[in-house]
Write a protein that holds these residues in place. Structure first.
Motif, PDB file in Angstrom:
ATOM      1  N   GLY A  35       0.857  -1.227  -0.065  1.00 26.80           N
ATOM      2  CA  GLY A  35      -0.049  -0.111   0.053  1.00 26.80           C
ATOM      3  C   GLY A  35       0.835   1.132   0.037  1.00 26.80           C
ATOM      4  N   TRP A  36       0.546   2.421  -0.727  1.00 30.74           N
ATOM      5  CA  TRP A  36       0.996   3.714  -0.519  1.00 30.74           C
ATOM      6  C   TRP A  36      -0.064   4.422   0.391  1.00 30.74           C
ATOM      7  N   VAL A  48      -3.481   5.989  -0.272  1.00 23.77           N
ATOM      8  CA  VAL A  48      -3.526   6.632  -1.755  1.00 23.77           C
ATOM      9  C   VAL A  48      -3.723   5.414  -2.750  1.00 23.77           C
ATOM     10  N   ALA A  49      -3.149   4.330  -2.582  1.00 23.81           N
ATOM     11  CA  ALA A  49      -3.201   2.980  -3.544  1.00 23.81           C
ATOM     12  C   ALA A  49      -2.878   1.934  -2.904  1.00 23.81           C
ATOM     13  N   ALA A  50      -3.249   0.703  -3.416  1.00 22.21           N
ATOM     14  CA  ALA A  50      -2.804  -0.495  -2.724  1.00 22.21           C
ATOM     15  C   ALA A  50      -3.002  -1.556  -3.962  1.00 22.21           C
ATOM     16  N   TYR A  60      -7.526   2.522  -5.298  1.00 20.84           N
ATOM     17  CA  TYR A  60      -7.164   3.798  -5.239  1.00 20.84           C
ATOM     18  C   TYR A  60      -8.040   4.708  -4.581  1.00 20.84           C
ATOM     19  N   ALA A  61      -7.305   5.681  -3.912  1.00 20.74           N
ATOM     20  CA  ALA A  61      -8.417   6.605  -3.275  1.00 20.74           C
ATOM     21  C   ALA A  61      -8.839   7.666  -4.357  1.00 20.74           C
ATOM     22  N   SER A 106      -6.550   0.655   4.980  1.00 25.26           N
ATOM     23  CA  SER A 106      -6.501   0.882   6.096  1.00 25.26           C
ATOM     24  C   SER A 106      -4.933   0.990   6.806  1.00 25.26           C
ATOM     25  N   ALA A 107      -4.265   1.859   7.037  1.00 21.35           N
ATOM     26  CA  ALA A 107      -2.861   1.769   7.585  1.00 21.35           C
ATOM     27  C   ALA A 107      -2.762   0.811   8.750  1.00 21.35           C
ATOM     28  N   PRO A 108      -3.287   0.751   9.625  1.00 15.33           N
ATOM     29  CA  PRO A 108      -3.144  -0.249  10.632  1.00 15.33           C
ATOM     30  C   PRO A 108      -2.924  -1.700  10.313  1.00 15.33           C
ATOM     31  N   ALA A 109      -3.425  -1.969   9.141  1.00 17.30           N
ATOM     32  CA  ALA A 109      -3.606  -3.440   8.610  1.00 17.30           C
ATOM     33  C   ALA A 109      -2.282  -3.662   7.809  1.00 17.30           C
ATOM     34  N   TYR A 110      -1.399  -2.878   7.994  1.00 15.90           N
ATOM     35  CA  TYR A 110       0.167  -3.107   7.231  1.00 15.90           C
ATOM     36  C   TYR A 110       1.042  -3.189   8.297  1.00 15.90           C
ATOM     37  N   GLU A 111       1.861  -4.309   8.301  1.00 15.71           N
ATOM     38  CA  GLU A 111       2.818  -4.114   9.512  1.00 15.71           C
ATOM     39  C   GLU A 111       4.174  -3.858   9.204  1.00 15.71           C
ATOM     40  N   PHE A 112       4.621  -3.634   7.864  1.00 15.65           N
ATOM     41  CA  PHE A 112       6.023  -3.227   7.585  1.00 15.65           C
ATOM     42  C   PHE A 112       6.065  -2.070   6.782  1.00 15.65           C
TER      43      PHE A 112
END
Length: 123
Positions: A35-36, A48-50, A60-61, A106-112
């Protein structure tokens, strides 16, 4: 585990194009969604995008739909964000993120997460 490093940011004029890269370490990157996200001064981080791990599904947003394109090259362990028709309101620190679970807005969904790269669009 995956480590990601962004590059490609810079100062451009409105209407210009820029391509951001997200280089990942780790042999299992091909199984991670990317994701960006971006964060402008004084504003919250926004999606922004995934792209899913296969590269077959992209998200996309609304604010960037039709102007930005997310892609990935798993052979190069790299994801990209092609940004066209840039606007001053696109000015922000852009960060890429990766996660095994799947693409999400969702940002919290990403770990790294990477450290981010600055994109500045002048009018």
């Amino acid at each position: 585990q995956v480590q990601v490093v962004e590059s490609g940011g810079g100062l451009v004029q409105a209407g210009d194009s820029l391509t951001l890269s997200c280089a990942a370490s780790g042999r299992t990157f091909e199984y991670y969604a990317v994701g960006w996200f971006r964060q402008a001064p004084g504003k919250e981080r926004e999606f922004v995008a995934a792209i899913d791990w296969r590269g077959g599904k992209t998200y996309y947003a609304d604010s960037v739909k039709g102007r930005f394109t997310i892609s990935r090259d798993n052979a190069k362990n790299t994801a990209y964000l092609q940004m066209n028709s840039l606007k001053p309101e696109d000015t922000a620190v852009y960060s890429c993120a990766a996660d095994y679970k799947g693409a999400s807005d969702s940002a919290p969904a990403y770990e790294f997460w990477g450290q981010g790269t600055q994109v500045t669009v002048s009018s």
